[in-house]
Design a protein around this motif. Structure first.
Motif, PDB file in Angstrom:
ATOM      1  N   ASN A 163      81.731  10.927  -4.385  1.00 42.00           N
ATOM      2  CA  ASN A 163      80.632  10.257  -5.090  1.00 42.00           C
ATOM      3  C   ASN A 163      79.632   9.804  -4.049  1.00 42.00           C
ATOM      4  O   ASN A 163      79.962   8.976  -3.205  1.00 42.00           O
ATOM      5  CB  ASN A 163      81.151   9.034  -5.861  1.00 42.00           C
ATOM      6  N   THR A 164      78.429  10.341  -4.108  1.00 39.02           N
ATOM      7  CA  THR A 164      77.456  10.008  -3.063  1.00 39.02           C
ATOM      8  C   THR A 164      76.183   9.451  -3.677  1.00 39.02           C
ATOM      9  O   THR A 164      75.927   9.602  -4.874  1.00 39.02           O
ATOM     10  CB  THR A 164      77.101  11.251  -2.222  1.00 39.02           C
ATOM     11  N   ILE A 165      75.379   8.816  -2.827  1.00 41.06           N
ATOM     12  CA  ILE A 165      74.144   8.208  -3.313  1.00 41.06           C
ATOM     13  C   ILE A 165      73.086   9.253  -3.619  1.00 41.06           C
ATOM     14  O   ILE A 165      72.184   9.015  -4.386  1.00 41.06           O
ATOM     15  CB  ILE A 165      73.596   7.163  -2.306  1.00 41.06           C
ATOM     16  N   ILE A 173      78.489  15.465   3.722  1.00 38.13           N
ATOM     17  CA  ILE A 173      79.912  15.129   3.755  1.00 38.13           C
ATOM     18  C   ILE A 173      80.761  16.345   3.395  1.00 38.13           C
ATOM     19  O   ILE A 173      81.741  16.658   4.066  1.00 38.13           O
ATOM     20  CB  ILE A 173      80.195  13.929   2.828  1.00 38.13           C
TER      21      ILE A 173
ATOM     22  N   LYS B 156      76.480   2.597   2.678  1.00 40.97           N
ATOM     23  CA  LYS B 156      75.320   3.110   1.952  1.00 40.97           C
ATOM     24  C   LYS B 156      75.601   3.293   0.461  1.00 40.97           C
ATOM     25  O   LYS B 156      74.688   3.336  -0.346  1.00 40.97           O
ATOM     26  CB  LYS B 156      74.896   4.463   2.536  1.00 40.97           C
ATOM     27  N   GLY B 157      76.892   3.416   0.111  1.00 35.37           N
ATOM     28  CA  GLY B 157      77.240   3.618  -1.290  1.00 35.37           C
ATOM     29  C   GLY B 157      77.928   4.941  -1.542  1.00 35.37           C
ATOM     30  O   GLY B 157      78.233   5.292  -2.673  1.00 35.37           O
ATOM     31  N   ASN B 158      78.174   5.712  -0.485  1.00 37.89           N
ATOM     32  CA  ASN B 158      78.922   6.961  -0.627  1.00 37.89           C
ATOM     33  C   ASN B 158      80.408   6.655  -0.636  1.00 37.89           C
ATOM     34  O   ASN B 158      80.871   5.784   0.094  1.00 37.89           O
ATOM     35  CB  ASN B 158      78.636   7.901   0.546  1.00 37.89           C
ATOM     36  N   SER B 159      81.166   7.384  -1.454  1.00 38.55           N
ATOM     37  CA  SER B 159      82.607   7.199  -1.396  1.00 38.55           C
ATOM     38  C   SER B 159      83.314   8.481  -1.755  1.00 38.55           C
ATOM     39  O   SER B 159      82.737   9.360  -2.397  1.00 38.55           O
ATOM     40  CB  SER B 159      83.049   6.073  -2.327  1.00 38.55           C
TER      41      SER B 159
END
Lengths: 365, 365
Positions: A163-165, A173, B156-159
């Protein structure tokens, strides 16, 4: 809905390689995978876009990584099953259909193989209408979709849900994970609803690929040259005819980058052609003048048989015809050109539509 | 259950740095994070292992990546919340508590900061009883747990949610993602049930760290040397005392690798000490003889104050005492030594317990 079997796959493989503009992987591998899947599981259901319910969950599928690696480790189908199941569980919704994200020897055919293996239909559309090397280079992205949540899985049984911005982070990634996972992985990516796919994708692309392939194969049987008919089908222009005299190829940042030099054999069309590529052919210059540039399509075909030649297949002495094809209008927007225009790839030239470049060169068609 | 506030955190930071054997990150950063979290959210509940229900879901937390990067981008807490929520959703179960996976300046303190931020208790146990650089180097792994499903998130908000076939693959993939995400990420990792944690973890480690820190700080106030008391607490041996005369340090494959040379000041304990490190101190030789080797612990402390010195803090002229400490029995199994013994790190020597090396060197204690 119509059924896709071995014959259709043979045709699609050729058309996909042509629209793959030199990239998109080896059509032979993609074809073998799809044919084997059809032989084991029966024909694939191909849906036209207007058959897709607006609220259906559509998940495109693709291989990511170096096509050369894929030859060594052909996907087994388990990784696709795992990726689709994992994304379905995360989204809490059944997946209605899959589709390709790009045209190309592998990524047009792989969704067909997967569809056969997991019993889903395939939609007759993609997200490029050509091949490009990065995950954000799709019309879904241009229209505002996110590449994530996406699942990557490898043939060993490793998988990850990302899950990325934004989709550029997804690309970064996923690319590094792909290298670590052994150079090629299976993606379930860009989950979208039916109504969005109808708006954001390139329509009837598998049918177009099939028609191109059928044209080439039938001409081959009759021993005639199919290039004019193919140009008619894709709205393309023959930019150059000649013989490859030099190839300069290097691997840089995971790309096969380089330039091919082609000496003219039909002097009406110029005497010297430089073809610049980064996985795909991106810029074509004839006698020092830009004649076609990304996101417009540059395909190279055998001058006799019309069979598409990939950048890896370009060899000294090959007699080839360079074809320019207008890209879909979605690519000619500001965002489209910023995403996949010549400057993104480091070429110091602006995008000019092939129609204008043709007119400048005195070609009216 | 007892409460952990600012005073306890100050102590834990020192003890964790000592058990971190030179690695595990800068204790100053970890301490600041934990103190800030406690000031904003109130004290943290510390549970002893026997207070944990057998069926409770326990999720250790850790930063992964280069401690030097962490100084530049201190975690905000959002990434931890995101990681824990994402893992909870995937597992479909509430998380009961968190815990550290290792001792060290950052990774002992970070779970405390997170616990304060997300309102969870922390368990008084970890998975190393020391610091090690890779995800599979934990007693959970030795006992058969999987590092995955794990979640990595960045500021940054990536996971991403990772599922791998084993913990070595988890390490490989997570390491490459960490680099791509900017060099340091937050992990929610090794989800386990309470009964397993009781069997597979190193008990009372935060309490031990706190006692070490309290001993050092109280001695400092009274201007006395705490080293003998610290040795008593950890069952350790002073292997060498001297002055750092040479440091050879290089960065290789993401490790700070090198050797420190220490000249003896107490001739009873030898005249020349070579300390080999890869993030952590892994091998100590005195006058050419191995005196302590991984997975046993090698800590370096200031000879006057007993304050632990990290490998980055080792400087020319520093007067230091090298301490050897027996590791937990879990590390002395065949799997433990294969996972984190000297040969894994490329040193051409077998593991010998410090008690035997002490006896050979004529030290009976």
């Amino acid at each position: 809905m119509r059924l896709i079997g071995k014959e259709e796959i043979e045709n699609i493989a050729i058309g996909a390689a042509l629209l793959g503009t030199g990239g998109g992987g080896d059509p032979y591998i993609g074809k073998l995978m799809a044919i084997q899947a059809v032989e084991e599981n029966g024909p694939i259901r191909l849906l036209s876009l207007d058959e897709v319910p607006d609220d259906a969950l559509i998940v495109p599928s693709a291989m990511m990584g170096a096509p050369t690696v894929m030859v060594e480790k052909i996907p087994s189908g388990h990784e696709a099953l795992a990726a689709f199941k994992s994304l379905k569980d995360f989204l809490g919704q059944e997946i209605y259909a899959t589709m390709p994200i790009e045209a190309g020897g592998v990524n047009s055919l792989l969704p067909l193989a997967l569809a056969a293996q997991i019993g889903l239909p395939v939609i007759d559309a993609d997200g490029m209408g050509r091949a490009f090397p990065e995950l954000q280079m799709v019309t879904f992205y241009l229209e505002g979709a996110s590449a994530t949540p996406m699942v990557l899985s490898d043939e060993k049984g490793n998988s990850l849900l990302l899950n990325t911005i934004d989709s550029v982070w997804a690309e970064r990634i996923a690319r590094s994970v792909t290298v670590e996972m052994g150079g090629s992985v299976m993606n379930a990516i860009y989950p979208m609803e039916g109504h969005f796919v109808k708006k954001a994708s390139i329509k009837n692309i598998l049918t177009l690929e099939e028609e191109i392939g059928r044209t080439v194969r039938e001409a081959m049987k009759q021993n005639i040259n199919p290039i004019e008919d193919v140009l008619e089908l894709v709205g393309g222009t023959a930019l150059f005819e000649g013989k490859v005299t030099d190839i300069n190829r290097r691997t840089e940042g995971g790309f096969a980058k380089g330039t091919a030099t082609i000496d003219g054999l039909n002097k009406n069309k110029g005497s010297d052609c430089r073809l610049h590529f980064q996985n795909e052919h991106l810029l074509c210059e004839v006698d020092g003048k830009v004649r076609c540039v990304t996101p417009d399509l540059i395909a190279v075909v055998d001058s006799e048989t019309g069979m598409p030649i990939t950048t890896e297949g370009l060899r000294y002495g090959a007699r080839c015809t360079v074809i320019g094809i207008p890209c879909d209008e979605k690519w000619r927007t500001e965002k489209g050109i910023a995403t996949a225009g010549p400057r993104y790839f480091g070429y110091d030239t602006d995008f000019t539509p092939i129609e204008q470049l043709n007119a400048k060169a005195g070609i009216t068609k």
